[in-house]
Scaffold this motif. Structure first.
Motif, PDB file in Angstrom:
ATOM      1  N   PHE A   1       0.840  -1.188   0.000  1.00  6.92           N
ATOM      2  CA  PHE A   1       0.000   0.000   0.000  1.00  6.92           C
ATOM      3  C   PHE A   1       0.880   1.245   0.000  1.00  6.92           C
ATOM      4  N   GLN A   2       0.487   2.210  -0.809  1.00  7.64           N
ATOM      5  CA  GLN A   2       1.181   3.491  -0.857  1.00  7.64           C
ATOM      6  C   GLN A   2       0.141   4.610  -0.880  1.00  7.64           C
ATOM      7  N   PHE A   3      -0.217   5.080   0.309  1.00  2.00           N
ATOM      8  CA  PHE A   3      -1.236   6.120   0.424  1.00  2.00           C
ATOM      9  C   PHE A   3      -0.665   7.527   0.276  1.00  2.00           C
ATOM     10  N   GLN A   4       0.665   7.652   0.338  1.00  4.78           N
ATOM     11  CA  GLN A   4       1.274   8.974   0.291  1.00  4.78           C
ATOM     12  C   GLN A   4       0.906   9.752  -0.975  1.00  4.78           C
ATOM     13  N   PRO A   5       0.956   9.129  -2.177  1.00  8.26           N
ATOM     14  CA  PRO A   5       0.545   9.875  -3.383  1.00  8.26           C
ATOM     15  C   PRO A   5      -0.911  10.326  -3.336  1.00  8.26           C
ATOM     16  N   VAL A   6      -1.760   9.506  -2.708  1.00  7.69           N
ATOM     17  CA  VAL A   6      -3.177   9.865  -2.593  1.00  7.69           C
ATOM     18  C   VAL A   6      -3.344  11.041  -1.641  1.00  7.69           C
ATOM     19  N   PHE A   7      -2.669  10.989  -0.488  1.00  6.24           N
ATOM     20  CA  PHE A   7      -2.774  12.068   0.488  1.00  6.24           C
ATOM     21  C   PHE A   7      -2.200  13.370  -0.063  1.00  6.24           C
ATOM     22  N   ALA A   8      -1.234  13.260  -0.971  1.00  9.20           N
ATOM     23  CA  ALA A   8      -0.657  14.454  -1.585  1.00  9.20           C
ATOM     24  C   ALA A   8      -1.671  15.176  -2.474  1.00  9.20           C
ATOM     25  N   ARG A   9      -2.685  14.443  -2.959  1.00  8.57           N
ATOM     26  CA  ARG A   9      -3.746  15.037  -3.785  1.00  8.57           C
ATOM     27  C   ARG A   9      -5.055  15.141  -3.021  1.00  8.57           C
ATOM     28  N   MET A  10      -4.959  15.205  -1.708  1.00 10.60           N
ATOM     29  CA  MET A  10      -6.158  15.283  -0.877  1.00 10.60           C
ATOM     30  C   MET A  10      -6.937  16.560  -1.152  1.00 10.60           C
ATOM     31  N   ASP A  11      -6.278  17.616  -1.633  1.00  3.07           N
ATOM     32  CA  ASP A  11      -6.985  18.853  -1.936  1.00  3.07           C
ATOM     33  C   ASP A  11      -8.045  18.630  -3.009  1.00  3.07           C
ATOM     34  N   ALA A  12      -7.727  17.802  -4.004  1.00  2.00           N
ATOM     35  CA  ALA A  12      -8.703  17.494  -5.057  1.00  2.00           C
ATOM     36  C   ALA A  12      -9.881  16.703  -4.489  1.00  2.00           C
ATOM     37  N   LEU A  13      -9.594  15.744  -3.629  1.00  7.26           N
ATOM     38  CA  LEU A  13     -10.673  14.968  -3.008  1.00  7.26           C
ATOM     39  C   LEU A  13     -11.547  15.844  -2.134  1.00  7.26           C
ATOM     40  N   LEU A  14     -10.946  16.797  -1.434  1.00 13.03           N
ATOM     41  CA  LEU A  14     -11.730  17.696  -0.583  1.00 13.03           C
ATOM     42  C   LEU A  14     -12.609  18.619  -1.423  1.00 13.03           C
ATOM     43  N   ASP A  15     -12.093  19.049  -2.584  1.00 10.00           N
ATOM     44  CA  ASP A  15     -12.932  19.839  -3.495  1.00 10.00           C
ATOM     45  C   ASP A  15     -14.132  19.017  -3.955  1.00 10.00           C
ATOM     46  N   GLY A  16     -13.887  17.747  -4.292  1.00  8.95           N
ATOM     47  CA  GLY A  16     -14.978  16.871  -4.691  1.00  8.95           C
ATOM     48  C   GLY A  16     -15.952  16.619  -3.558  1.00  8.95           C
ATOM     49  N   LEU A  17     -15.425  16.478  -2.358  1.00 12.14           N
ATOM     50  CA  LEU A  17     -16.276  16.271  -1.185  1.00 12.14           C
ATOM     51  C   LEU A  17     -17.178  17.474  -0.961  1.00 12.14           C
ATOM     52  N   TRP A  18     -16.640  18.676  -1.103  1.00 13.90           N
ATOM     53  CA  TRP A  18     -17.431  19.886  -0.902  1.00 13.90           C
ATOM     54  C   TRP A  18     -18.570  19.970  -1.912  1.00 13.90           C
ATOM     55  N   LEU A  19     -18.294  19.638  -3.177  1.00 10.01           N
ATOM     56  CA  LEU A  19     -19.354  19.660  -4.187  1.00 10.01           C
ATOM     57  C   LEU A  19     -20.387  18.573  -3.904  1.00 10.01           C
TER      58      LEU A  19
ATOM     59  N   ALA B   1     -11.935  11.424  -7.511  1.00 11.26           N
ATOM     60  CA  ALA B   1     -11.200  10.190  -7.210  1.00 11.26           C
ATOM     61  C   ALA B   1     -10.647   9.577  -8.496  1.00 11.26           C
ATOM     62  N   ALA B   2     -11.446   9.598  -9.555  1.00 11.43           N
ATOM     63  CA  ALA B   2     -10.972   9.070 -10.844  1.00 11.43           C
ATOM     64  C   ALA B   2      -9.805   9.903 -11.361  1.00 11.43           C
ATOM     65  N   ASN B   3      -9.872  11.220 -11.159  1.00  7.58           N
ATOM     66  CA  ASN B   3      -8.764  12.083 -11.583  1.00  7.58           C
ATOM     67  C   ASN B   3      -7.485  11.753 -10.812  1.00  7.58           C
ATOM     68  N   VAL B   4      -7.614  11.603  -9.497  1.00 10.34           N
ATOM     69  CA  VAL B   4      -6.451  11.286  -8.663  1.00 10.34           C
ATOM     70  C   VAL B   4      -5.883   9.923  -9.036  1.00 10.34           C
TER      71      VAL B   4
ATOM     72  N   THR C   1      -9.780   5.047   0.153  1.00  7.38           N
ATOM     73  CA  THR C   1      -9.947   6.353   0.797  1.00  7.38           C
ATOM     74  C   THR C   1     -11.332   6.924   0.536  1.00  7.38           C
ATOM     75  N   VAL C   2     -11.772   6.855  -0.717  1.00  9.70           N
ATOM     76  CA  VAL C   2     -13.082   7.399  -1.072  1.00  9.70           C
ATOM     77  C   VAL C   2     -14.209   6.599  -0.413  1.00  9.70           C
TER      78      VAL C   2
END
Length: 232
Positions: A5-23, A177-180, A193-194
């Protein structure tokens, strides 16, 4: 070679996931509020209106409940421009959510209304209450108390269904999530994560709705007892 498992690349793009979460939260919040109001309004029109009104409401409910949400979404986004109505992806998604939830809420509230005994309505009329007063205080309030658990479940399902809106490029949580995933190539980690985010959202929404139900239908009141009987 074992999988790591390598979650570090995912956490590095957490800003995109948070934008998606807000929408996602915006679509779900506005959609649930407007869809619930639409369902209550149509259930009231069905109960108070004439035969033509009932036929129209029933036709809308059956049409929406017996077709896939994705098809409804695609018709609104891709089909309506052919008749001169153009909506952005977000507007089309919100319209589809409201119309879909409105149909299900109408049917749920209708079931609650029909559970109110005729004698209660006659008692209200005997007290010189108007038809509207009887419907509001004697019919609608107990009906909502009875069906609140079912409405709450439908609200949660609708929140989760916002993920379908990614099909028309709405950049909500699933689309982000698909973008990340396409950027990091860590499919398993991204969707774990999602999944956890959606699970947390569903649990939180259930708790919020339970709290709202406790406020609307206090445990010591008659409405609260009706809600408790249904919840058991």
């Amino acid at each position: 070679m074992g999988f790591q498992f390598q979650f570090q690349p995912v956490f590095a793009r957490m800003d995109a996931l948070l934008d998606g979460l807000w929408l996602t939260l915006q679509l779900a919040g506005i959609g649930i509020l407007c869809g619930a109001l639409l369902g209550i309004l149509l259930a009231m029109l069905r109960g108070l209106g004439g035969r033509a009104t009932r036929i129209l409401v029933d036709a809308y409910v059956e049409l929406v409940r017996n077709t896939p949400f994705l098809v409804q979404l695609l018709i609104i986004f891709f089909g309506m421009p052919s008749i001169g109505i153009r909506l952005s992806a977000e507007q089309a998604a919100l319209s589809a959510i409201i119309l879909n939830l409105g149909a299900y809420a109408t049917e749920i509230v209708r079931a609650g209304i029909e559970s109110v005994h005729r004698s209660q309505i006659e008692a209200g009329l005997s007290l010189a209450m108007t038809r509207w007063q009887v419907f509001r205080h004697v019919v609608l309030a107990p009906a909502l108390a009875r069906v609140w658990p079912a409405l709450s479940s439908q609200f949660v399902l609708m929140m989760l269904s916002t993920s379908v809106c990614s099909f028309i490029s709405v950049q909500e949580l699933s689309a982000q999530a698909a973008n990340v995933e396409s950027e990091t190539f860590r499919s398993f980690e991204v969707y774990i994560t999602v999944t956890l985010i959606y699970l947390a959202l569903a649990i939180l929404l259930r708790l919020l709705l339970a709290g709202l139900g406790a406020v609307l239908f206090p445990a010591g009141s008659g409405l609260g007892r009706l809600r408790g009987q249904v919840g058991r």
